[in-house]
Design an enzyme around this catalytic site. Structure first.
Site, PDB file in Angstrom:
ATOM      1  N   GLU A  31      48.232 -31.829  -5.547  1.00 29.46           N
ATOM      2  CA  GLU A  31      48.492 -30.716  -4.619  1.00 29.46           C
ATOM      3  C   GLU A  31      49.886 -30.138  -4.838  1.00 29.46           C
ATOM      4  OE1 GLU A  31      45.641 -31.929  -0.845  1.00 29.46           O
ATOM      5  OE2 GLU A  31      47.676 -32.688  -0.897  1.00 29.46           O
ATOM      6  N   GLY A  63      44.907 -37.043   2.801  1.00 27.84           N
ATOM      7  CA  GLY A  63      43.681 -37.259   2.022  1.00 27.84           C
ATOM      8  C   GLY A  63      43.955 -37.916   0.673  1.00 27.84           C
ATOM      9  N   GLY A 104      40.765 -31.474   1.614  1.00 28.05           N
ATOM     10  CA  GLY A 104      40.740 -31.841   3.034  1.00 28.05           C
ATOM     11  C   GLY A 104      39.719 -31.012   3.795  1.00 28.05           C
ATOM     12  N   SER A 105      39.626 -31.306   5.099  1.00 29.57           N
ATOM     13  CA  SER A 105      38.563 -30.710   5.901  1.00 29.57           C
ATOM     14  C   SER A 105      38.854 -29.268   6.308  1.00 29.57           C
ATOM     15  CB  SER A 105      38.319 -31.575   7.142  1.00 29.57           C
ATOM     16  OG  SER A 105      39.522 -31.722   7.872  1.00 29.57           O
ATOM     17  N   THR A 106      40.070 -28.769   6.081  1.00 26.80           N
ATOM     18  CA  THR A 106      40.365 -27.359   6.362  1.00 26.80           C
ATOM     19  C   THR A 106      40.206 -26.537   5.080  1.00 26.80           C
ATOM     20  OG1 THR A 106      42.023 -28.261   7.878  1.00 26.80           O
ATOM     21  CG2 THR A 106      41.989 -25.869   7.606  1.00 26.80           C
ATOM     22  N   ALA A 115      47.371 -29.223   5.524  1.00 28.56           N
ATOM     23  CA  ALA A 115      48.585 -30.026   5.717  1.00 28.56           C
ATOM     24  C   ALA A 115      48.360 -30.952   6.901  1.00 28.56           C
ATOM     25  CB  ALA A 115      49.792 -29.132   5.971  1.00 28.56           C
TER      26      ALA A 115
END
Ligand code: 5RP
Length: 225
Positions: A106, A100, A30-32, A86
């Site tokens: 995960e 995602g 994900g983007s974080t 999350a």
């Protein structure tokens, strides 16, 4: 990536402070988590010695580009720390994940880690889970029946699509996004949904996360343990 979210960047980068040489590290999706992986790449270039296992093909490709040494899940007997994003985090550190589409790997990796650190921006912090549609990964065979069984739990299910095609996970499965509105007992729902034949896993993560790092728009972070 289009525009940088400073909260996500700050949270992702801060989580790398928990990594030490010699560790086996789980790389989230994900983007974080992206920012954590970027920072780990820099740390490896500067001499950090770790091996990593990725939760998705996308994160694996990012790690390969950054020359982060990767190990396959088959070669592992433990993971020291897993850093992942999350979609929602409640006050008891229960999570909804899978926005995602990587929730199955995960969860396998998070549940095999000594510590799961979740990195989010402040928009993800909620009192009660459920506003974000809960993803369930389902076997393609008979997915229509699985869909109806999910619906019987009181949610509005939607088969996930991408570019008008059915979205297929890294494991060859489909995702059904289940809008519950509110999930007051996430632990119970997590096990009940996994009892439906055809559901491989769902995006509720309860009693797995040990630390949450929240990033704010001004670039500051808060650690909740
Ligand atoms: C992917 C996930 C992600 O961690 C979750 O969707 C959060 O993503 P982002 O950091 O891009 O907001 O569970 O399956």
């Amino acid at each position: 990536m289009t525009s940088i979210n400073p909260g996500k960047k700050a949270a992702g980068e801060r989580a790398t402070e928990y990594i030490q040489s010699g560790m086996i590290v789980g790389l989230g999706t994900g983007s974080t988590a992206f920012w954590a992986i970027e920072k780990i790449g820099k740390m490896v270039m500067e001499g950090l010695q770790i091996t990593a296992v990725a939760t998705s093909v996308t994160s694996e490709e990012q790690a390969e580009k950054l020359h982060i040494p990767l190990i396959s899940f088959a070669e592992l007997d433990h993971i020291d720390v897993d850093i992942d994003g999350a979609d929602e985090v409640d006050e008891n550190m229960n999570l909804i994940k899978g926005g995602g589409g990587a929730l199955l790997r995960e969860k396998i990796i998070a549940s095999s880690s000594k510590e799961m650190i979740v990195v989010v921006d402040e928009s993800k912090m909620v009192e009660t889970l459920g506003k974000f549609p809960l993803p369930a990964e389902v076997i393609p065979f008979g997915w229509e029946m699985t869909f109806r069984k999910l619906q019987s739990f009181g949610c509005t299910p939607v088969l996930r699509k991408k570019n008008q095609e059915v979205f297929v996970t890294d494991n060859g499965n489909y995702i059904i996004d289940c809008s519950f509105g509110s999930i007051p007992s996430p632990g119970d729902l997590q096990s009940q949904l996994n009892n439906i034949p055809g559901v491989v896993e769902n995006g509720l993560f309860t009693n797995i996360c040990s630390t949450v790092i929240v990033g704010y728009a001004d670039g500051s972070t808060k650690v909740i343990s």
